[in-house]
Enzyme design. Structure first.
Site, mmCIF file in Angstrom:
data_model
loop_
_atom_site.group_PDB
_atom_site.id
_atom_site.type_symbol
_atom_site.label_atom_id
_atom_site.label_comp_id
_atom_site.label_asym_id
_atom_site.label_seq_id
_atom_site.Cartn_x
_atom_site.Cartn_y
_atom_site.Cartn_z
ATOM 1 N N GLY A 36 -38.487 -4.719 -22.082
ATOM 2 C CA GLY A 36 -38.244 -3.775 -21.005
ATOM 3 C C GLY A 36 -38.154 -2.375 -21.571
ATOM 4 O O GLY A 36 -38.476 -2.134 -22.740
ATOM 5 N N ALA A 37 -37.704 -1.437 -20.741
ATOM 6 C CA ALA A 37 -37.626 -0.049 -21.179
ATOM 7 C C ALA A 37 -36.660 0.124 -22.344
ATOM 8 O O ALA A 37 -36.916 0.881 -23.280
ATOM 9 C CB ALA A 37 -37.213 0.831 -20.005
ATOM 10 N N PHE A 38 -35.533 -0.601 -22.310
ATOM 11 C CA PHE A 38 -34.516 -0.456 -23.348
ATOM 12 C C PHE A 38 -34.170 -1.776 -24.016
ATOM 13 O O PHE A 38 -33.160 -1.855 -24.723
ATOM 14 C CB PHE A 38 -33.235 0.149 -22.745
ATOM 15 C CG PHE A 38 -33.462 1.411 -21.979
ATOM 16 C CD1 PHE A 38 -33.915 2.561 -22.614
ATOM 17 C CD2 PHE A 38 -33.231 1.458 -20.621
ATOM 18 C CE1 PHE A 38 -34.131 3.729 -21.908
ATOM 19 C CE2 PHE A 38 -33.440 2.625 -19.892
ATOM 20 C CZ PHE A 38 -33.900 3.766 -20.550
ATOM 21 N N VAL A 41 -36.708 -9.274 -25.615
ATOM 22 C CA VAL A 41 -36.214 -10.641 -25.479
ATOM 23 C C VAL A 41 -36.926 -11.520 -26.502
ATOM 24 O O VAL A 41 -38.160 -11.540 -26.561
ATOM 25 C CB VAL A 41 -36.452 -11.189 -24.052
ATOM 26 C CG1 VAL A 41 -35.826 -12.581 -23.901
ATOM 27 C CG2 VAL A 41 -35.890 -10.238 -23.005
ATOM 28 N N LYS A 72 -31.621 -11.541 -25.132
ATOM 29 C CA LYS A 72 -32.025 -10.199 -24.714
ATOM 30 C C LYS A 72 -31.219 -9.188 -25.522
ATOM 31 O O LYS A 72 -29.975 -9.210 -25.507
ATOM 32 C CB LYS A 72 -31.770 -10.014 -23.215
ATOM 33 C CG LYS A 72 -32.220 -8.673 -22.662
ATOM 34 C CD LYS A 72 -32.014 -8.633 -21.144
ATOM 35 C CE LYS A 72 -32.519 -7.330 -20.542
ATOM 36 N NZ LYS A 72 -32.364 -7.319 -19.066
ATOM 37 N N ASP A 173 -34.587 -6.168 -6.717
ATOM 38 C CA ASP A 173 -35.842 -6.033 -7.461
ATOM 39 C C ASP A 173 -36.579 -7.367 -7.474
ATOM 40 O O ASP A 173 -37.119 -7.790 -8.498
ATOM 41 C CB ASP A 173 -35.558 -5.560 -8.888
ATOM 42 C CG ASP A 173 -36.822 -5.043 -9.591
ATOM 43 O OD1 ASP A 173 -37.793 -4.698 -8.879
ATOM 44 O OD2 ASP A 173 -36.850 -4.994 -10.829
#
Length: 419
Positions: A36-38, A41, A72, A173
């Protein structure tokens, strides 16, 4: 030279992550299964000693033939302060609140490293729903899943969302990329990064977040909204994607997307009227006109297994979701209306979209012909802090000819959210 330095830094970072995971009883592999952005995983293995000391882990792995987990890793040194103080705790809190359900990814534990936060999660290595739809479409030489397969997965998804709402959590989401499959074919709802826990009754949300292709029209119109009713819209988009192999509305600009939503979805030949009816009942422009989760569960396209939907949780004494409305009377299922060719604008496929039903809801005597009139009320509106200074950026990405991921509405680190 710069690339070599970057590679060495990544290797040092990974070695530090391996050591921190080993100290907690997990053997981190080099196989990255998501990002993901930050965060990233990785696949990992739980040691027997760790399994013995973690009741959640021991309980879940007892029925499986492996000791694999997903870890994660969030770099707390790089994320915005607002993310680490607000959104990361919300994600962890939401995962704790929704434990334990067969169709929600399980959180086993969290721990903190020197510069990183670790979330030990249930492994679902069967790919996401988007990949499954594209793979089955290629195998069938026909876009979308068979309705029988779509029904099996959608039942599990509705059960997962009902469990979240019943636990006081709205996802916000819901999309094909956030729905995973495991090796046994079970659906797993994941990625609670935008989730919010319900607060005061009838209070509304104002955060503009999610993926544009799945986002409810009231959010695109910058209105305050019920998180639960916004999740219902996303369910309609996901079901449409399952059975058609494409998204019902595809635009880059919110105002043009809203115009498509007003026209309603167009359906390909061969899709059953019952399935079309359920999709239309979820993709209602007026939030209160959408079917509630109990009504979705008892819709005739979902039968005959609807009575099992809200009991699929592995937690004891899981109750049926009792839905409520703030002040409106109970509302029956809406009238089943065949597609009619009218003088309305056509979409790219040349089909005439079915118009959205008007708001407010129909009178109590206008149930669909051929369908039982089931008078149940909607779920209570969601609530969270009102956030401002929201900036969105659009990004599309998918292979040509496949179901495309939606435009992603993202938060900018330099524009913090202010409650």
């Amino acid at each position: 030279m710069q690339g070599s330095s970057r590679q060495k830094l990544d290797q040092r970072t990974f070695r530090a992550q391996v050591l921190e995971c080993r100290d907690k009883g997990y053997l981190l592999s080099s196989k990255k299964i998501g990002s993901g952005a930050f965060s990233k995983v990785y696949l990992a293995y739980a040691t027997q000693e760790r399994i013995q000391h973690n009741p959640r882990l021991a309980s879940d792995l007892r029925g499986k033939r492996h000791t694999m987990v997903a870890i994660k890793i969030i770099s707390t040194a790089k994320v915005p302060v607002e993310f680490s103080r607000k959104f990361l705790p919300r994600e962890i809190s939401s995962l704790h609140a929704t434990y334990k359900h067969l169709n929600v990814v399980q959180l086993y534990e969290t721990y903190q490293g020197s510069q990183r936060c670790y979330l030990v999660l249930e492994l679902a290595d069967g790919g996401d729903l988007l990949q499954h739809i594209n793979a089955m479409s290629a195998r069938r030489c026909c876009p979308g899943l068979e309705e029988k397969e779509a029904r099996r997965l959608f039942r599990q998804l509705v059960s997962a969302v009902a469990h979240c709402h019943n636990s006081g959590v709205v996802h916000r989401d819901l999309k094909c990329e956030n729905i995973l499959l495991d090796e046994r074919g079970f659906l797993k709802l994941t990625d609670f990064g935008f989730a919010s826990q319900l607060g005061l009754k009838n209070s509304l949300l104002s955060t503009f977040c999610g993926s544009m292709a799945y986002t409810a029209p009231e959010i695109l119109m910058s209105k305050k909204y019920s998180g639960e009713q916004a999740d219902l819209w996303s369910l309609g988009v996901i079901l449409y994607a399952m059975v058609t192999g494409k998204l019902p509305f595809k635009e880059h600009q919110p105002h043009r997307m809203i115009l498509l939503m007003r026209r309603g979805p167009a359906f390909p030949p061969g899709l059953s009227p019952e399935c079309q009816d359920l999709i239309q009942a979820l993709l209602q422009l007026c939030p209160r006109a959408r079917l509630g989760l109990q009504q979705v569960a008892t819709h005739r396209w979902m039968l005959p297994a609807a009575h099992m939907l809200f009991r699929i949780s592995t937690a004891p004494a899981e109750s049926v979701v009792a839905s409520r409305e703030d002040s409106a009377p109970p509302r029956p299922l809406q009238q089943l209306r065949p597609l009619q060719h009218q003088e309305t604008p056509k979409n790219g496929s040349g089909q005439v979209p079915a118009p959205l039903k008007a708001c407010p809801r129909q009178a109590a005597g206008s149930a669909r012909p051929g369908i039982r009139s089931i008078a149940v009320t909607n779920l209570p509106p969601g609530a969270t802090f009102a956030l401002s200074h929201v900036h969105h950026q659009e990004r599309a990405g998918a292979l040509p000819g496949q179901l495309r991921a939606g435009e992603w509405i993202e938060r900018r680190p330099d524009k913090p959210f202010i409650p």
